[in-house]
Design an enzyme around this catalytic site. Sequence first.
Site, PDB file in Angstrom:
ATOM      1  N   CYS A 269     -29.419   7.917  54.158  1.00 28.07           N
ATOM      2  CA  CYS A 269     -30.241   8.286  53.064  1.00 28.07           C
ATOM      3  C   CYS A 269     -30.251   9.884  53.066  1.00 28.07           C
ATOM      4  O   CYS A 269     -29.201  10.383  52.599  1.00 28.07           O
ATOM      5  CB  CYS A 269     -31.659   7.845  53.543  1.00 28.07           C
ATOM      6  SG  CYS A 269     -32.837   7.708  52.149  1.00 28.07           S
ATOM      7  N   HIS A 359     -31.047   2.122  53.575  1.00 31.53           N
ATOM      8  CA  HIS A 359     -31.581   1.867  55.069  1.00 31.53           C
ATOM      9  C   HIS A 359     -31.166   0.800  55.715  1.00 31.53           C
ATOM     10  O   HIS A 359     -31.467  -0.405  55.476  1.00 31.53           O
ATOM     11  CB  HIS A 359     -32.935   1.928  54.996  1.00 31.53           C
ATOM     12  CG  HIS A 359     -33.677   3.129  54.569  1.00 31.53           C
ATOM     13  ND1 HIS A 359     -34.719   3.753  55.025  1.00 31.53           N
ATOM     14  CD2 HIS A 359     -33.373   3.978  53.346  1.00 31.53           C
ATOM     15  CE1 HIS A 359     -35.087   4.807  54.478  1.00 31.53           C
ATOM     16  NE2 HIS A 359     -34.418   5.042  53.389  1.00 31.53           N
ATOM     17  N   GLU A 361     -31.223  -0.187  58.812  1.00 34.12           N
ATOM     18  CA  GLU A 361     -32.246  -0.633  59.790  1.00 34.12           C
ATOM     19  C   GLU A 361     -33.126  -1.856  59.027  1.00 34.12           C
ATOM     20  O   GLU A 361     -33.609  -2.788  59.797  1.00 34.12           O
ATOM     21  CB  GLU A 361     -33.276   0.333  60.485  1.00 34.12           C
ATOM     22  CG  GLU A 361     -34.445   0.739  59.517  1.00 34.12           C
ATOM     23  CD  GLU A 361     -34.068   1.507  58.110  1.00 34.12           C
ATOM     24  OE1 GLU A 361     -35.017   1.518  57.342  1.00 34.12           O
ATOM     25  OE2 GLU A 361     -32.872   2.084  58.265  1.00 34.12           O
TER      26      GLU A 361
END
Length: 390
Positions: A269, A359, A361
């Site tokens: 990001c 992202h 995650e």
Amino acid sequence: MTTSSQGTASKRHSAAPAVLVLEDGRIFRGRAYGAVGETFGEAVFSTGMTGYQETLTDPSYHRQVVVMTAPHVGNTGVNDEDPESKRIWVSGYVVRDPARRPSNWRARRTLDEELAAQGVVGISGIDTRALTRHLRERGAMRVGVFSGEAVQDDATLLGRVLKSPRMEGADLSAEVATAEAYVVPAIGEKKFTVAAVDLGIKGMTPHRMAERGIEVHVLPATATVEDVYAVGPDGVFFSNGPGDPATADHAVSVMRGVLERGTPLFGICFGNQILGRALGFGTYKLKYGHRGINQPVQDRTTGKVEVTAHNHGFAVDAPIDRVSDTPFGRVEVSHVCLNDNVVEGLQLLDKPAFSVQYHPEAAAGPHDAAYLFDRFTSLMSTVLMEGQRA
């Protein structure tokens, strides 16, 4: 009670009238949701149908008023397990039809109560579809949300919105990053040490690395190159975060120091934008950005299309049709957004470094991109083995 650096709030009163005022003069009227008072920020929309608790606590949303495109919000309430940080970071919250009561075995309180407790001014009962279409046509813009005694005549409210700060030129990482370094231990056998520069990191990110045997040293945004290497890292990570990457000169300088040493590097990001700048590319403001957990991205190194989680309003200005020469060797655009061809990833061909704009995650969101953490560990393994052979 304070919502953020942009707004103030008073005692919650869910029946209070509320007004949302965009900087171009368009006005939406509804009811207060969360705290009562006023707040300012950049109006953006998120397309996720779930994961509102992770969105609210994502530091990347600092100084943004988030419009939820899903009409019904708050069904699962708020729990104590899913926050991505210690507080809500959004400046304001906009929903159409809030849940009357939560229905989930993990819920500890309602979303309305959590917003009020943390001083986050919101508005409900407005046509969020019309607002989203307006932002898609006109672009992300400054906005104010006013409720209760903060409601005044329209001209006065518009004047206050026009005096609020823009996102362009905003240097926000230090406002959301940790003030002190801390360690997230490896889960199971420790295999690697990573220095993670916190530009607005989400809690799930070091956890994903810890799952892979990585001991993560999370460092403040103000960390120097010397601070990074003081932990003896096998790899260096640059996190997500809020603000305009054009202001992040310190982070760019630190990243160049890492690139010069040839340490395996991974950025996500904001970290992707920092890598772009470190390589000599520019960045620019997107019209309305990518936000939500359903954005299609192609990994051009494999041809695979991933459904990914996003939150960014800026992008890297790099050519997607060719390999580029940079002060640190050749680099290619490794990932692109299939909606608009925005650069979604960079990969150096002569140094062990790569990044993505989204992202991996995925908290909340799909797990299509989880392999990127494995790619990072493989990169560290390769560099370590080459060092041992040398």
